[in-house]
Design a protein around this motif. Sequence first.
Motif, PDB file in Angstrom:
ATOM      1  N   THR A 191       2.313  27.765   1.653  1.00  0.00           N
ATOM      2  CA  THR A 191       1.442  27.459   0.528  1.00  0.00           C
ATOM      3  C   THR A 191       0.892  26.056   0.727  1.00  0.00           C
ATOM      4  OG1 THR A 191       2.733  28.853  -0.962  1.00  0.00           O
ATOM      5  CG2 THR A 191       1.350  27.169  -1.972  1.00  0.00           C
ATOM      6  N   TYR A 192      -0.427  25.918   0.670  1.00  0.00           N
ATOM      7  CA  TYR A 192      -1.064  24.621   0.879  1.00  0.00           C
ATOM      8  C   TYR A 192      -1.213  23.885  -0.447  1.00  0.00           C
ATOM      9  CZ  TYR A 192      -2.087  25.921   5.676  1.00  0.00           C
ATOM     10  OH  TYR A 192      -1.973  26.279   6.995  1.00  0.00           O
ATOM     11  N   LEU A 193      -0.841  22.623  -0.445  1.00  0.00           N
ATOM     12  CA  LEU A 193      -0.922  21.754  -1.619  1.00  0.00           C
ATOM     13  C   LEU A 193      -1.947  20.659  -1.345  1.00  0.00           C
ATOM     14  CD1 LEU A 193       2.937  21.282  -2.017  1.00  0.00           C
ATOM     15  CD2 LEU A 193       1.516  22.987  -3.143  1.00  0.00           C
ATOM     16  N   GLY A 194      -2.873  20.453  -2.255  1.00  0.00           N
ATOM     17  CA  GLY A 194      -3.884  19.419  -2.095  1.00  0.00           C
ATOM     18  C   GLY A 194      -3.535  18.183  -2.908  1.00  0.00           C
ATOM     19  N   TYR A 195      -3.585  17.034  -2.266  1.00  0.00           N
ATOM     20  CA  TYR A 195      -3.330  15.752  -2.927  1.00  0.00           C
ATOM     21  C   TYR A 195      -4.590  14.904  -2.825  1.00  0.00           C
ATOM     22  CZ  TYR A 195       1.628  16.927  -2.744  1.00  0.00           C
ATOM     23  OH  TYR A 195       2.840  17.542  -2.916  1.00  0.00           O
ATOM     24  N   PRO A 196      -5.448  14.905  -3.847  1.00  0.00           N
ATOM     25  CA  PRO A 196      -6.665  14.108  -3.786  1.00  0.00           C
ATOM     26  C   PRO A 196      -6.349  12.613  -3.937  1.00  0.00           C
ATOM     27  CG  PRO A 196      -6.500  15.187  -5.913  1.00  0.00           C
ATOM     28  CD  PRO A 196      -5.348  15.673  -5.085  1.00  0.00           C
ATOM     29  N   ARG A 237     -10.405  11.211   1.538  1.00  0.00           N
ATOM     30  CA  ARG A 237     -10.623  11.965   0.294  1.00  0.00           C
ATOM     31  C   ARG A 237      -9.320  12.512  -0.251  1.00  0.00           C
ATOM     32  NH1 ARG A 237     -10.621  13.828  -3.983  1.00  0.00           N
ATOM     33  NH2 ARG A 237     -11.972  15.408  -4.843  1.00  0.00           N
ATOM     34  N   GLY A 238      -8.374  12.805   0.643  1.00  0.00           N
ATOM     35  CA  GLY A 238      -7.098  13.342   0.196  1.00  0.00           C
ATOM     36  C   GLY A 238      -6.264  13.827   1.371  1.00  0.00           C
ATOM     37  N   TRP A 239      -5.190  14.494   1.036  1.00  0.00           N
ATOM     38  CA  TRP A 239      -4.235  14.987   2.022  1.00  0.00           C
ATOM     39  C   TRP A 239      -3.875  16.426   1.683  1.00  0.00           C
ATOM     40  CZ3 TRP A 239      -4.140  10.564  -0.729  1.00  0.00           C
ATOM     41  CH2 TRP A 239      -4.265   9.354  -0.030  1.00  0.00           C
ATOM     42  N   VAL A 240      -3.559  17.206   2.712  1.00  0.00           N
ATOM     43  CA  VAL A 240      -3.114  18.577   2.514  1.00  0.00           C
ATOM     44  C   VAL A 240      -1.731  18.707   3.127  1.00  0.00           C
ATOM     45  CG1 VAL A 240      -3.525  21.013   3.023  1.00  0.00           C
ATOM     46  CG2 VAL A 240      -5.450  19.516   2.508  1.00  0.00           C
ATOM     47  N   ALA A 241      -0.798  19.119   2.294  1.00  0.00           N
ATOM     48  CA  ALA A 241       0.579  19.371   2.730  1.00  0.00           C
ATOM     49  C   ALA A 241       0.848  20.865   2.555  1.00  0.00           C
ATOM     50  CB  ALA A 241       1.554  18.540   1.919  1.00  0.00           C
ATOM     51  N   SER A 242       1.953  21.329   3.120  1.00  0.00           N
ATOM     52  CA  SER A 242       2.302  22.732   2.940  1.00  0.00           C
ATOM     53  C   SER A 242       3.806  22.875   2.782  1.00  0.00           C
ATOM     54  CB  SER A 242       1.800  23.595   4.092  1.00  0.00           C
ATOM     55  OG  SER A 242       2.474  23.280   5.286  1.00  0.00           O
ATOM     56  N   VAL A 243       4.186  23.942   2.098  1.00  0.00           N
ATOM     57  CA  VAL A 243       5.591  24.286   1.908  1.00  0.00           C
ATOM     58  C   VAL A 243       5.748  25.769   2.264  1.00  0.00           C
ATOM     59  CG1 VAL A 243       6.030  22.548   0.133  1.00  0.00           C
ATOM     60  CG2 VAL A 243       5.192  24.786  -0.539  1.00  0.00           C
ATOM     61  N   PRO A 244       6.955  26.176   2.627  1.00  0.00           N
ATOM     62  CA  PRO A 244       7.161  27.594   2.963  1.00  0.00           C
ATOM     63  C   PRO A 244       6.855  28.488   1.766  1.00  0.00           C
ATOM     64  CG  PRO A 244       9.045  26.276   3.654  1.00  0.00           C
ATOM     65  CD  PRO A 244       8.173  25.381   2.835  1.00  0.00           C
ATOM     66  N   ASP A 245       6.235  29.616   2.035  1.00  0.00           N
ATOM     67  CA  ASP A 245       5.908  30.590   0.999  1.00  0.00           C
ATOM     68  C   ASP A 245       7.060  31.595   0.943  1.00  0.00           C
ATOM     69  OD1 ASP A 245       4.579  31.974  -0.940  1.00  0.00           O
ATOM     70  OD2 ASP A 245       3.130  32.892   0.413  1.00  0.00           O
ATOM     71  N   LEU A 246       7.960  31.370   0.026  1.00  0.00           N
ATOM     72  CA  LEU A 246       9.165  32.208  -0.048  1.00  0.00           C
ATOM     73  C   LEU A 246       9.011  33.364  -0.993  1.00  0.00           C
ATOM     74  CD1 LEU A 246      11.800  29.358  -0.112  1.00  0.00           C
ATOM     75  CD2 LEU A 246      11.027  30.682   1.825  1.00  0.00           C
ATOM     76  N   ASP A 261      -4.186  28.131  10.755  1.00  0.00           N
ATOM     77  CA  ASP A 261      -4.198  28.740   9.427  1.00  0.00           C
ATOM     78  C   ASP A 261      -2.883  29.497   9.233  1.00  0.00           C
ATOM     79  OD1 ASP A 261      -4.643  30.043   7.065  1.00  0.00           O
ATOM     80  OD2 ASP A 261      -6.488  31.040   7.702  1.00  0.00           O
ATOM     81  N   GLU A 262      -2.027  28.961   8.387  1.00  0.00           N
ATOM     82  CA  GLU A 262      -0.732  29.581   8.120  1.00  0.00           C
ATOM     83  C   GLU A 262      -0.621  30.035   6.667  1.00  0.00           C
ATOM     84  OE1 GLU A 262       2.719  27.601   9.904  1.00  0.00           O
ATOM     85  OE2 GLU A 262       1.307  26.124  10.703  1.00  0.00           O
ATOM     86  N   LYS A 263      -1.737  30.464   6.082  1.00  0.00           N
ATOM     87  CA  LYS A 263      -1.733  30.886   4.675  1.00  0.00           C
ATOM     88  C   LYS A 263      -0.788  32.056   4.411  1.00  0.00           C
ATOM     89  CE  LYS A 263      -6.511  29.965   4.099  1.00  0.00           C
ATOM     90  NZ  LYS A 263      -7.786  30.454   3.605  1.00  0.00           N
ATOM     91  N   ALA A 264      -0.527  32.871   5.403  1.00  0.00           N
ATOM     92  CA  ALA A 264       0.372  34.013   5.209  1.00  0.00           C
ATOM     93  C   ALA A 264       1.822  33.566   5.027  1.00  0.00           C
ATOM     94  CB  ALA A 264       0.262  34.969   6.392  1.00  0.00           C
ATOM     95  N   ASP A 265       2.188  32.429   5.626  1.00  0.00           N
ATOM     96  CA  ASP A 265       3.577  31.978   5.607  1.00  0.00           C
ATOM     97  C   ASP A 265       3.822  30.714   4.791  1.00  0.00           C
ATOM     98  OD1 ASP A 265       4.238  34.048   7.392  1.00  0.00           O
ATOM     99  OD2 ASP A 265       3.648  32.808   9.103  1.00  0.00           O
TER     100      ASP A 265
END
Length: 127
Positions: A60-65, A118-127, A54-58
């Motif tokens: 941002t999770y993006l959902g691609y259904p 069902r989909g994919w979850v990607a993440s990008v840095p939370d700047l 879980d890297e929610k602090a650092d």
Amino acid sequence: MWKKLIGTIILGGFAYAGYDYYRAGFHTAPTHQPGDFLLSYSNGFRAVMRGIDDEKADRTYLGYPANNVPSWYQDTWSICRPPSDEETRAFTTHVEIGPGGRLDAVCEIDTDGDVFIRGWVASVPDL
């Protein structure tokens, strides 16, 4: 007067929190294991992240259904696992996440032994 105003604000906050919890579908979340965390998106995509930090602090999770999901599975919670190298290559050839982005999970639904993505979850840095 101030007590009534403060009481109304607090009550409104609790009401909104309950509404948001219900709208995100957390009341229907399956029982999850220690270390799992939940993600819910406004498009109905809901993910139980299993075996993933879980890297929610650092980040941002993006959902691609996925596009081909039957309507009766749109609000179903999917179990997400780390992607294989091949799945990561296939995803990044179709989706441009941008600098610092990465594919974190492939989410699947098991319907009586028939498993589909069902989909994919990607993440990008939370700047």
